[in-house]
Design a protein around this motif. Structure first.
Motif: not given
Length: 329
Positions: A1-8, A68-72, A307-308, A310-315
């Motif tokens: 899952m990509s980081a939510n953009t709603d909050d900046g 699949a995970g929507m991570v870019l 990298d993307l 694990v970074a997405s999970v961390a975010a």
């Protein structure tokens, strides 16, 4: 899952990454993205990696899209060999994540800890899917910064009772011995030949440019995870070993150009068709190990999608735990 953009924009520091993400998180993320790659649901873009002509540094970019995970995103960074003397990690990197729907930058994530974590997760995934279930002795070739991550992750995949290790600089081995003791595993510093004779699973994690492990040192049934070769010219094992082993890769295109397989391919010992993406094993479309005596080898070159992932999970975890404050770009 990509980081939510709603909050900046989220800025996730190295310290927060270490706080929120654990080995099982990294293992699951890397395993899933390897499976997505094999299905054609995730794509790595061409790697840019160059010697910059300053500080003996290598610098570049790894990027991709996991549908699949929507991570870019993209990881920018490289290797500065003099950093350790400055009290810094030799590998330096930052991950930028973008919203796949809009292209907006959603997160900047420290990549140093995550690089070591995802690299260890990669070899751990290979051990989980390819090593013999009764493997008891783990061989470690290399004792640098990433070696302890590798050892901890590997120890969770099989019921090892001993670690044998070799490093070109023996004075670095105590760091591995300390981790082995912490994990309740016997530890022995050995020669490379002795390592091959004893180990059921071998992890190579060095920056070598010549073979450190020869094919005739490896006993039947061994699984080898080659994790250090990620640049043209690097090499950790005898090319003949890839001919005698069943070879798996994180990404075949990268393996044959900058991975361990580059040397066996160049010398005509194997062809591209002799490599199988480990995602095929994860997805169940390849059986993986076929016998107790089969030698299996995983060429872990390191792909941007790891990298993307694990970074997405961390975010996500940092946001859920209230550890980051979104900012406007």
């Amino acid at each position: 899952m990509s980081a939510n953009t709603d909050d900046g924009l989220l800025i996730v520091s190295e310290e927060i990454c270490e706080q929120v993400i654990r080995r099982p998180d990294a293992f699951s993320a890397v395993e899933a993205v390897f499976g997505a790659m094999a299905r054609g649901d995730a794509y790595n873009f061409p790697v840019v990696r160059e010697a910059i002509g300053h500080a003996d540094a290598l610098y570049g970019f790894k990027s991709g899209f996991d549908r699949a995970g929507m991570v870019l995103g993209v990881k920018a960074g490289g290797y500065w060999p003099g950093n350790m003397a400055k009290g810094l990690t030799n590998h330096q990197s930052t991950v930028c994540l973008f919203d796949p729907d809009t292209g907006r930058l959603t997160a900047l994530v420290g990549g140093n800890y995550l690089t070591a974590l995802r690299t260890a997760a990669s070899s751990a995934v290979s051990i989980a899917h390819l090593a013999r279930k009764d493997a008891k002795v783990l061989g470690m070739v290399g004792a640098g910064h990433q070696s302890t991550f590798q050892l901890r992750a590997a120890a969770e995949q099989r019921d090892f009772d001993k670690v044998v290790a070799w490093n070109p600089h023996p004075d670095m081995l105590p760091r591995l011995a300390a981790v082995a003791e912490e994990l309740g595993l016997a530890f022995e510093a050995v020669t490379p030949e002795e390592l091959g004779a004893q180990a059921d699973v071998i992890i190579t994690i060095t920056s070598a440019f010549e073979p450190l492990i020869m094919a005739d040192w490896i006993k039947p049934g061994t699984h080898i995870a080659c994790m250090g070769t990620d640049t043209k010219g690097k090499q950790e094992v005898d090319p003949a070993l890839l001919k005698s082993a069943t070879v798996f890769a994180d990404e075949i295109a990268q393996s044959i150009t900058i991975g361990e397989a580059q040397h066996a391919i160049a010398s005509g010992l194997i062809g591209e068709g002799d490599l199988t993406a480990i995602g095929e094993v994860i997805n169940g479309t390849h059986p993986g190990r076929s016998s107790a005596d089969e030698i299996t080898l995983f060429d872990g070159t390191g792909v941007g999608l790891q990298d993307l992932a694990v970074a997405s999970v961390a975010a996500r975890l940092a946001r859920e735990q209230g550890l980051v404050t979104p900012v406007a770009l």
